[in-house]
Scaffold this active site. Structure first.
Site, short mmCIF file in Angstrom:
data_model
loop_
_atom_site.label_atom_id
_atom_site.label_comp_id
_atom_site.label_asym_id
_atom_site.label_seq_id
_atom_site.Cartn_x
_atom_site.Cartn_y
_atom_site.Cartn_z
CG ASP A 97 -2.21 0.60 1.09
OD1 ASP A 97 -2.26 1.67 0.46
OD2 ASP A 97 -3.21 0.05 1.60
CD GLU A 235 -8.63 5.23 -1.23
OE1 GLU A 235 -9.49 4.99 -0.38
OE2 GLU A 235 -7.60 5.89 -0.99
CG HIS A 309 -8.70 -0.28 4.90
ND1 HIS A 309 -8.53 -0.36 3.53
CD2 HIS A 309 -8.18 0.91 5.27
CE1 HIS A 309 -7.94 0.72 3.10
NE2 HIS A 309 -7.70 1.52 4.12
CG ASP A 310 -10.92 3.34 3.96
OD1 ASP A 310 -10.38 3.28 5.08
OD2 ASP A 310 -10.32 3.73 2.93
O1 TEU Z 1 -8.87 6.53 2.28
C1 TEU Z 1 -9.34 7.72 1.75
C2 TEU Z 1 -10.61 8.21 2.24
O2 TEU Z 1 -10.99 9.29 1.90
C3 TEU Z 1 -11.43 7.33 3.13
O3 TEU Z 1 -10.70 6.77 4.13
C4 TEU Z 1 -12.49 8.09 3.83
O4 TEU Z 1 -12.12 8.26 5.12
C5 TEU Z 1 -13.78 7.38 3.88
O5 TEU Z 1 -13.71 6.05 3.82
C6 TEU Z 1 -14.73 7.99 2.92
O6 TEU Z 1 -15.41 8.95 3.64
C7 TEU Z 1 -7.52 6.25 2.34
C8 TEU Z 1 -7.29 5.03 3.18
O7 TEU Z 1 -7.88 3.92 2.57
C9 TEU Z 1 -7.77 5.29 4.56
O8 TEU Z 1 -7.73 4.16 5.39
C10 TEU Z 1 -6.94 6.40 5.13
O9 TEU Z 1 -7.44 6.79 6.37
C11 TEU Z 1 -6.90 7.62 4.22
O10 TEU Z 1 -6.74 7.32 2.86
C12 TEU Z 1 -5.73 8.50 4.59
O11 TEU Z 1 -4.55 7.86 4.25
#
Ligand code: TEU
Length: 528
Positions: A97, A235, A309-310
């Site tokens: 990642d 992403e 994971h989000d």
């Molecule tokens: O995620 C980007 C992101 O915008 C999402 O995490 C957001 O918080 C949510 O899911 C949509 O509202 C990436 C990573 O996957 C995440 O885990 C990190 O927290 C984020 O970037 C910062 O690196």
């Protein structure tokens, strides 16, 4: 080694919650090594590991303080090299990642940068004398004042995640060196965190899709992975049909594929984003997914996924609880016969669910901030908790449920985040020996996908019953074969059109078929 990402099946590991061998309550790299045989038997071909680098863990490793060093909670660099080799022995690729929109504020570059306005690292980050009104994605201002020089630095996420200044060629060079270091160690590619933000222009209020974004990605491609047989997935929460091909059109030499989320974000509210959503509408959902399938795969390669994971757990989001097992199979089945690269998030293959957490048990900074924001906006505490619980990122981050022993077999000590108490019935051990389990279904679908790979990847895609708000159906065709996928995306029994349901049944998540009927969440895959 030349790898063809088109036929990969990718499994995402959230290492903190995968398998703890060091008994510190966090999963670790040795734990992943011990589970490689399991992953191989599942039928995946690549593992993507969420960040394992040195980090103060303000955002669970997405705040990196040293890109060259594995964080001690996960093990050592030697463990990671060993993991890459052990994976290779099992014909599994490892994808890292890449989090390069920002670093941790503890990164040496930032420590230097903040020390004085004349420090050579000052321009590694984005400093201004006065903040503008830009907001952090995790709520509040995107600017934080630093007392040392009395200036403000920019951060799109927490204040402990300062954004790198991508306009500075020295930053880009350092990042490319680091990427090449890991490619030299044998990684097959990268998942690229929030890649849409690299071209930001803060003085103009631009964050996603800035004017120089694609210039930087192209440069990165040429200087690192693009000439070294790797594959990549970016992403991008802002990507839609309009801009996806800028990343993925092969002649542009940027990325192999991207994660798009517009089939999910289309239900988010304008005021509160994901925290308050409109009702799910299958017709709208299908429209976006089908439209992606109708494109020329040579121009835009699809990612197929339900979770990460989000995102909250897919079975809890889309399926009525009492039909969890049928529904989990249906969800995987309907994407597994589409064109693109499937991604499985750890635990999805056994139908893991959301968790119910009390206010104090939330771990994720995003959820904790949202709880406060909703209450400030006038929601009662109960309403705020209810809204956050449904979509909190903690839902997908609970420990992997391996068996029915203490802490789901994840660890013998206190885990960093609560284990879902349903582990006694939902766990890998039980499902491995049960031929009707979700896990067994995943394995047979992945086997079948291998057998029909050509038509699945390159056959034409013909949507069926587009306007039906319960049925999810499509056909795949090439010169030799025709496949029909027909599923009931609802808990109601629905009528099955016998004209569609003809041919030899390859997949059925129920044991029988009743003429003219589809049970709750039933899926049939037929060849004719
Ligand atoms: O995620 C980007 C992101 O915008 C999402 O995490 C957001 O918080 C949510 O899911 C949509 O509202 C990436 C990573 O996957 C995440 O885990 C990190 O927290 C984020 O970037 C910062 O690196």
């Amino acid at each position: 080694m030349k790898r063809d990402f088109h036929s990969e099946v990718i499994y995402q590991i959230y290492p903190k919650s995968f398998y703890d061998t060091s008994r510190n309550g966090f999963g670790d790299l040795q734990g992943i090594i011990l589970k490689l045989d399991y992953l191989q038997s599942l039928g995946v071909t690549t593992i993507w590991i969420s960040p394992v680098f040195q980090s103060p863990m303000k955002d669970n490793g997405y705040d990196i303080s040293d890109y060259y060093k594995v964080d001690p909670i996960f093990g050592t660099n030697e463990d990671l090299y060993l993991l890459i080799n052990e994976a290779k022995k099992r014909r599994l690729n490892v994808m890292l990642d890449l989090v390069v929109n920002h670093t941790s504020d503890q990164h040496q570059w930032f420590q230097e940068s903040k020390s004085s306005t004349s420090n050579p690292y000052r321009d590694f980050y984005i400093w201004r004398k006065k903040p503008n009104n830009m907001k952090s994605i995790f709520l509040g201002s995107a600017w934080e004042k630093d007392e040392t020089t009395d200036e403000y630095y920019f951060h799109l996420f927490t204040k402990e995640q300062p954004d790198l200044n991508w306009t500075n060629p020295k930053v880009r060079e350092q990042i490319y060196n680091m990427m090449n270091f890991w490619i030299d160690k044998g990684v097959a590619g990268f998942r690229m965190d929030v890649i849409e933000f690299l071209g930001k222009e803060v003085d103009k209020g631009i964050t996603a899709d800035g004017p120089k974004l694609h210039e930087y990605i192209h440069e990165m491609n040429r200087k690192t992975f693009g000439t070294r047989g790797c594959f990549t997935v970016g992403e991008s929460w802002s990507a839609t049909e309009k801009n996806e091909q800028f990343y993925t059109f092969p002649n542009r030499q940027e990325l192999s594929m991207i994660f798009r989320f517009d089939h999910m974000t289309c239900f988010w509210s304008k005021e509160y984003g994901k925290w308050v959503q409109e009702d799910f509408d299958l017709v709208r959902f299908k429209e976006i997914l089908f439209q992606k399938q109708m494109r020329n795969p040579k121009e835009s390669w699809n990612t197929l996924f339900w979770g990460n994971h989000d995102l909250p757990r897919s079975v809890s989001t889309y399926i009525d609880t009492e039909y969890r097992v049928y529904g989990a199979k249906m969800l995987f089945g309907i994407t597994a016969f589409m064109s693109g690269t499937p991604f499985i998030f750890q635990g999805e293959e056994i139908g893991m669910t959301n968790i119910s957490l009390s206010e104090k048990e939330f771990k994720d900074v995003e959820a904790i901030n949202a709880l406060q924001m909703l209450q400030k906006e006038g929601f009662t505490k109960e309403e705020a908790l209810h809204q956050v619980a449904r979509v909190s990122r903690d839902n997908s981050r609970t420990p992997m449920q391996w068996d029915d022993t203490l802490n789901a077999g994840f660890t013998t000590v206190n885990p960093w985040i609560k284990v879902n108490q349903n582990y006694k019935t939902i766990n890998v051990k039980e499902q491995i020996s049960n031929k009707n389990s979700i896990l067994s279904f995943y394995k047979s679908v992945l086997n079948l996908r291998k057998k029909y790979l050509k038509i699945i990847l390159y056959g034409s895609f013909i949507p069926q019953l587009k306007q039906d708000n319960c049925i999810f159906a499509y056909q795949r065709r090439d010169s030799e074969t025709k496949l029909t996928v027909i599923a009931n995306f609802s808990s109601k029994q629905v009528k099955l059109d016998p004209k569609l349901a003809k041919g030899q049944i390859l997949i059925n998540n129920y044991n029988n078929i009743v003429k003219d009927t589809l049970y709750a969440y039933q899926i049939l895959v037929l060849e004719h």
